[in-house]
Every structure is written in structure tokens, then in C-alpha cells.
Design a protein around this motif. Structure first.
Motif, PDB file in Angstrom:
ATOM      1  N   VAL A   1       0.829  -1.204   0.000  1.00 36.28           N
ATOM      2  CA  VAL A   1       0.000   0.000   0.000  1.00 36.28           C
ATOM      3  C   VAL A   1       0.867   1.258   0.000  1.00 36.28           C
ATOM      4  O   VAL A   1       0.626   2.201  -0.763  1.00 36.28           O
ATOM      5  CB  VAL A   1      -0.948  -0.010   1.222  1.00 36.28           C
ATOM      6  N   GLY A   2       1.887   1.270   0.860  1.00 40.00           N
ATOM      7  CA  GLY A   2       2.767   2.433   0.932  1.00 40.00           C
ATOM      8  C   GLY A   2       3.501   2.690  -0.369  1.00 40.00           C
ATOM      9  O   GLY A   2       3.615   3.836  -0.826  1.00 40.00           O
ATOM     10  N   THR A   3       3.981   1.622  -0.996  1.00 41.34           N
ATOM     11  CA  THR A   3       4.705   1.755  -2.260  1.00 41.34           C
ATOM     12  C   THR A   3       3.788   2.253  -3.368  1.00 41.34           C
ATOM     13  O   THR A   3       4.165   3.121  -4.168  1.00 41.34           O
ATOM     14  CB  THR A   3       5.333   0.408  -2.661  1.00 41.34           C
ATOM     15  N   PHE A   4       2.566   1.716  -3.419  1.00 38.15           N
ATOM     16  CA  PHE A   4       1.614   2.162  -4.439  1.00 38.15           C
ATOM     17  C   PHE A   4       1.288   3.640  -4.257  1.00 38.15           C
ATOM     18  O   PHE A   4       1.225   4.405  -5.228  1.00 38.15           O
ATOM     19  CB  PHE A   4       0.333   1.335  -4.369  1.00 38.15           C
ATOM     20  N   ALA A   5       1.085   4.052  -3.015  1.00 41.56           N
ATOM     21  CA  ALA A   5       0.727   5.448  -2.745  1.00 41.56           C
ATOM     22  C   ALA A   5       1.812   6.407  -3.222  1.00 41.56           C
ATOM     23  O   ALA A   5       1.513   7.491  -3.744  1.00 41.56           O
ATOM     24  CB  ALA A   5       0.461   5.642  -1.257  1.00 41.56           C
ATOM     25  N   VAL A   6       3.061   6.006  -3.074  1.00 42.08           N
ATOM     26  CA  VAL A   6       4.169   6.871  -3.484  1.00 42.08           C
ATOM     27  C   VAL A   6       4.168   7.103  -4.995  1.00 42.08           C
ATOM     28  O   VAL A   6       4.658   8.133  -5.470  1.00 42.08           O
ATOM     29  CB  VAL A   6       5.512   6.280  -2.994  1.00 42.08           C
ATOM     30  N   SER A   7       3.572   6.190  -5.751  1.00 42.95           N
ATOM     31  CA  SER A   7       3.493   6.385  -7.203  1.00 42.95           C
ATOM     32  C   SER A   7       2.627   7.591  -7.558  1.00 42.95           C
ATOM     33  O   SER A   7       2.678   8.094  -8.685  1.00 42.95           O
ATOM     34  CB  SER A   7       2.941   5.127  -7.882  1.00 42.95           C
ATOM     35  N   MET A   8       1.844   8.080  -6.590  1.00 41.96           N
ATOM     36  CA  MET A   8       0.989   9.240  -6.814  1.00 41.96           C
ATOM     37  C   MET A   8       1.703  10.551  -6.503  1.00 41.96           C
ATOM     38  O   MET A   8       1.141  11.629  -6.683  1.00 41.96           O
ATOM     39  CB  MET A   8      -0.276   9.127  -5.950  1.00 41.96           C
TER      40      MET A   8
ATOM     41  N   ASP B   1      -5.952  -1.721   4.918  1.00 44.67           N
ATOM     42  CA  ASP B   1      -6.133  -3.053   4.352  1.00 44.67           C
ATOM     43  C   ASP B   1      -7.609  -3.412   4.467  1.00 44.67           C
ATOM     44  O   ASP B   1      -8.382  -2.736   5.155  1.00 44.67           O
ATOM     45  CB  ASP B   1      -5.256  -4.088   5.063  1.00 44.67           C
ATOM     46  N   GLU B   2      -8.011  -4.468   3.787  1.00 50.50           N
ATOM     47  CA  GLU B   2      -9.438  -4.774   3.679  1.00 50.50           C
ATOM     48  C   GLU B   2     -10.081  -5.106   5.022  1.00 50.50           C
ATOM     49  O   GLU B   2     -11.298  -4.965   5.183  1.00 50.50           O
ATOM     50  CB  GLU B   2      -9.665  -5.905   2.678  1.00 50.50           C
ATOM     51  N   SER B   3      -9.291  -5.499   6.022  1.00 47.80           N
ATOM     52  CA  SER B   3      -9.870  -5.799   7.334  1.00 47.80           C
ATOM     53  C   SER B   3     -10.358  -4.540   8.043  1.00 47.80           C
ATOM     54  O   SER B   3     -11.142  -4.618   8.993  1.00 47.80           O
ATOM     55  CB  SER B   3      -8.848  -6.520   8.218  1.00 47.80           C
ATOM     56  N   LYS B   4      -9.899  -3.365   7.591  1.00 44.40           N
ATOM     57  CA  LYS B   4     -10.324  -2.105   8.212  1.00 44.40           C
ATOM     58  C   LYS B   4     -11.694  -1.654   7.711  1.00 44.40           C
ATOM     59  O   LYS B   4     -12.277  -0.728   8.261  1.00 44.40           O
ATOM     60  CB  LYS B   4      -9.293  -1.004   7.921  1.00 44.40           C
TER      61      LYS B   4
ATOM     62  N   LYS C   1     -11.907  10.734  -0.426  1.00 41.11           N
ATOM     63  CA  LYS C   1     -12.651  10.198  -1.566  1.00 41.11           C
ATOM     64  C   LYS C   1     -11.907   9.055  -2.250  1.00 41.11           C
ATOM     65  O   LYS C   1     -12.433   8.428  -3.166  1.00 41.11           O
ATOM     66  CB  LYS C   1     -12.930  11.309  -2.581  1.00 41.11           C
ATOM     67  N   THR C   2     -10.665   8.806  -1.805  1.00 35.93           N
ATOM     68  CA  THR C   2      -9.860   7.735  -2.396  1.00 35.93           C
ATOM     69  C   THR C   2      -9.257   6.880  -1.292  1.00 35.93           C
ATOM     70  O   THR C   2      -8.686   7.407  -0.335  1.00 35.93           O
ATOM     71  CB  THR C   2      -8.722   8.304  -3.266  1.00 35.93           C
ATOM     72  N   ALA C   3      -9.386   5.570  -1.430  1.00 36.57           N
ATOM     73  CA  ALA C   3      -8.773   4.625  -0.497  1.00 36.57           C
ATOM     74  C   ALA C   3      -7.882   3.667  -1.271  1.00 36.57           C
ATOM     75  O   ALA C   3      -8.293   3.119  -2.297  1.00 36.57           O
ATOM     76  CB  ALA C   3      -9.839   3.846   0.264  1.00 36.57           C
ATOM     77  N   ILE C   4      -6.658   3.491  -0.785  1.00 37.98           N
ATOM     78  CA  ILE C   4      -5.759   2.473  -1.327  1.00 37.98           C
ATOM     79  C   ILE C   4      -5.818   1.303  -0.355  1.00 37.98           C
ATOM     80  O   ILE C   4      -5.456   1.436   0.819  1.00 37.98           O
ATOM     81  CB  ILE C   4      -4.330   3.004  -1.475  1.00 37.98           C
ATOM     82  N   VAL C   5      -6.306   0.174  -0.847  1.00 37.83           N
ATOM     83  CA  VAL C   5      -6.645  -0.952   0.021  1.00 37.83           C
ATOM     84  C   VAL C   5      -5.719  -2.134  -0.259  1.00 37.83           C
ATOM     85  O   VAL C   5      -5.617  -2.605  -1.402  1.00 37.83           O
ATOM     86  CB  VAL C   5      -8.112  -1.381  -0.193  1.00 37.83           C
ATOM     87  N   GLY C   6      -5.060  -2.621   0.781  1.00 43.32           N
ATOM     88  CA  GLY C   6      -4.235  -3.814   0.661  1.00 43.32           C
ATOM     89  C   GLY C   6      -5.088  -5.063   0.815  1.00 43.32           C
ATOM     90  O   GLY C   6      -5.836  -5.192   1.785  1.00 43.32           O
TER      91      GLY C   6
ATOM     92  N   LYS D   1      -5.673  -9.375   0.871  1.00 42.79           N
ATOM     93  CA  LYS D   1      -4.987 -10.555   1.407  1.00 42.79           C
ATOM     94  C   LYS D   1      -4.118 -11.223   0.354  1.00 42.79           C
ATOM     95  O   LYS D   1      -3.124 -11.868   0.669  1.00 42.79           O
ATOM     96  CB  LYS D   1      -6.016 -11.551   1.942  1.00 42.79           C
ATOM     97  N   SER D   2      -4.497 -11.076  -0.900  1.00 38.87           N
ATOM     98  CA  SER D   2      -3.736 -11.677  -2.002  1.00 38.87           C
ATOM     99  C   SER D   2      -2.384 -11.011  -2.201  1.00 38.87           C
ATOM    100  O   SER D   2      -1.536 -11.521  -2.939  1.00 38.87           O
ATOM    101  CB  SER D   2      -4.545 -11.564  -3.297  1.00 38.87           C
ATOM    102  N   GLY D   3      -2.188  -9.855  -1.552  1.00 31.93           N
ATOM    103  CA  GLY D   3      -0.959  -9.097  -1.746  1.00 31.93           C
ATOM    104  C   GLY D   3      -1.106  -7.994  -2.772  1.00 31.93           C
ATOM    105  O   GLY D   3      -0.210  -7.161  -2.927  1.00 31.93           O
ATOM    106  N   LYS D   4      -2.246  -7.986  -3.462  1.00 35.60           N
ATOM    107  CA  LYS D   4      -2.496  -6.943  -4.454  1.00 35.60           C
ATOM    108  C   LYS D   4      -3.057  -5.700  -3.769  1.00 35.60           C
ATOM    109  O   LYS D   4      -3.454  -5.727  -2.609  1.00 35.60           O
ATOM    110  CB  LYS D   4      -3.466  -7.454  -5.520  1.00 35.60           C
ATOM    111  N   VAL D   5      -3.098  -4.619  -4.529  1.00 41.34           N
ATOM    112  CA  VAL D   5      -3.606  -3.349  -4.033  1.00 41.34           C
ATOM    113  C   VAL D   5      -4.786  -2.927  -4.895  1.00 41.34           C
ATOM    114  O   VAL D   5      -4.759  -3.070  -6.121  1.00 41.34           O
ATOM    115  CB  VAL D   5      -2.501  -2.267  -4.072  1.00 41.34           C
ATOM    116  N   GLU D   6      -5.816  -2.414  -4.237  1.00 42.20           N
ATOM    117  CA  GLU D   6      -7.023  -1.973  -4.942  1.00 42.20           C
ATOM    118  C   GLU D   6      -7.290  -0.513  -4.591  1.00 42.20           C
ATOM    119  O   GLU D   6      -7.185  -0.121  -3.433  1.00 42.20           O
ATOM    120  CB  GLU D   6      -8.200  -2.848  -4.514  1.00 42.20           C
ATOM    121  N   VAL D   7      -7.639   0.274  -5.600  1.00 43.52           N
ATOM    122  CA  VAL D   7      -8.013   1.669  -5.374  1.00 43.52           C
ATOM    123  C   VAL D   7      -9.532   1.759  -5.386  1.00 43.52           C
ATOM    124  O   VAL D   7     -10.180   1.349  -6.357  1.00 43.52           O
ATOM    125  CB  VAL D   7      -7.418   2.600  -6.448  1.00 43.52           C
ATOM    126  N   ARG D   8     -10.102   2.276  -4.300  1.00 42.45           N
ATOM    127  CA  ARG D   8     -11.548   2.440  -4.207  1.00 42.45           C
ATOM    128  C   ARG D   8     -11.877   3.920  -4.125  1.00 42.45           C
ATOM    129  O   ARG D   8     -11.191   4.685  -3.454  1.00 42.45           O
ATOM    130  CB  ARG D   8     -12.102   1.704  -2.986  1.00 42.45           C
TER     131      ARG D   8
END
Length: 220
Positions: free
Chosen positions: A9-16, A119-122, A204-209, A211-218
Motif C-alpha cells: 500500500v505504501g509503495t503504491f501510494a508513493v506512485s501518486m 487493508d481490507e480488514s479495516k 474520496k480515495t482509499a488504497i486498500v491492501g 490478502k492476495s498481496g495486491k492493491v485496490e483503489v476504491r
């Protein structure tokens, strides 16, 4: 969130993040990985950034790499990255587990854009399963707690002080939190309460980790 999810999640966010930006940086274990990824990106290709942090801990992690925006917040961040303890489908948040909720809210309210790192558990509908942190003035804190208790709010006074010299009172809710806006208003009406850990209409934007290890933007 496990360490792999936090890092993803942290690494993906830095791409922004791009050179020339003014960014807000939150507090917490997921933000720690965001900062690590940001410093690595800067090492590989120096970035021209100005930052404002919601805690001294995050400032210390940056090690003086980037100039700081004034903490008067007269210059708003273009985008702020922060974590959350809980989030629902309306993008209402519970924050403050790291004790920085007052500064987090002040930065979120002026930021042009806010991105939450979770992450999705939140994800919780309705909000539940985590105490709501309340920042209260240290002066007269026991009288403040007494007034909260008279309204039916029970909890625990956290050890230590915030970066603002205040205290944190964690309110425990029994079961799901219905109508969080009403609770926020009731709690804020108590003399001595500075801010609650309920956040509305900031993200208005959530970066969600996942369980598969992938990241989803909601998006809201």
C-alpha cells in the motif's frame, strides 16, 4: 494489515507523488512504509517536495529530507496520505489509534485531496470494532471525562501526552456505531474536548491492501 500489505500500500501510494507537490504525511505503521518508499524514490531520483506532517514521529522519519510547510497550514497540501483504524462504504473513518488525530484532522480539512491507506480488514459497515480516540485538554481532564461519562461515554485514559500536550481518552462503543455524526456532535459539545477520531467528508480515495498481496483503489 500484515507487513507485506502495508509495504504494498505504501509503495503504491508513493506512485501518486510527483516533484513539485506539497504533500501531507500522516502517522502510523502503514504511513511508515509510505515514508520509506518515498525516501527510496527520492534517493533514486531527487524530488522537489514540501511536506507537512501530522506528528513529530513522521517528521523524524523523514530525517530532514524535504522542507516543511508551515504548521500554521496557511499553505494547503495538494494531497495528504494517512491511515485509518476503520472505514465504511460512505468513507467515514475512525482514526486516532496513533494518537495524532487532532493534527490529522487539521491537515485533512485543508488538504486539496486526501488518500487513506488501509487493508481490507479495516473496512467495516457500520463502523465498529475499534475504540474512538478523543483528544482532550490536559487541564481539567478528569472533569471532562466525568462530563463524557454523564452522556454515557465510557472509556480509558491513554498514557502519555499528544504532540500538542493534550491527552487521549479512548471511548469504547458496545457493538456497531450507528449515526456516528450524532456521536461526534454530542462529544464535541463537551467542554474540554478538542476533537474526536470520527472523520467525515475528508476522503474520496482509499488504497486498500488485499490478502492476495495486491492493491485496490476504491473511490467514493
Amino acid at each position: 494489515m500484515n507487513e507485506t500489505q502495508k509495504k504494498a500500500v505504501g509503495t503504491f501510494a508513493v506512485s501518486m507523488v510527483h516533484s513539485g507537490m506539497k504533500i501531507g504525511i500522516g502517522t502510523g505503521s502503514t504511513v511508515h512504509y509510505f515514508i520509506k518508499a518515498l525516501l527510496e524514490k527520492n534517493r533514486l531520483s531527487p524530488l522537489s517536495l514540501q511536506v507537512v506532517c501530522t506528528s513529530k514521529a513522521s517528521e523524524n522519519e523523514l530525517k530532514g529530507t524535504f522542507p516543511l510547510l508551515s504548521n500554521t497550514l496557511d499553505t494547503p497540501p495538494d494531497i495528504t496520505f494517512d491511515g485509518a483504524d476503520r472505514i465504511d462504504d460512505e468513507f467515514r473513518l475512525i482514526k486516532g489509534g496513533g494518537g495524532a488525530l487532532f493534527r490529522e484532522k487539521m491537515v485533512a480539512l485543508v488538504s486539496k485531496e486526501n488518500v487513506v491507506l488501509v487493508d481490507e480488514s479495516k473496512w467495516s459497515n457500520p463502523l465498529s470494532g475499534f475504540p474512538v480516540a478523543i483528544e482532550i485538554a490536559a487541564f481539567g481532564m478528569f472533569s471532562t471525562i466525568s462530563r463524557l461519562q454523564k452522556l454515557g461515554y465510557r472509556g480509558m485514559l491513554r498514557e502519555g501526552v499528544t504532540d500538542n500536550g493534550n491527552r487521549i481518552f479512548d471511548i469504547a462503543f458496545d457493538g456497531p456505531i450507528h449515526r456516528p455524526e450524532e456521536h461526534h456532535s454530542a462529544i464535541k459539545s463537551v467542554a474540554g474536548v478538542l476533537e474526536t477520531g470520527f472523520f467525515f467528508d475528508t476522503v474520496k480515495t482509499a488504497i486498500v491492501g488485499l490478502k492476495s498481496g495486491k492493491v485496490e483503489v476504491r473511490k467514493k
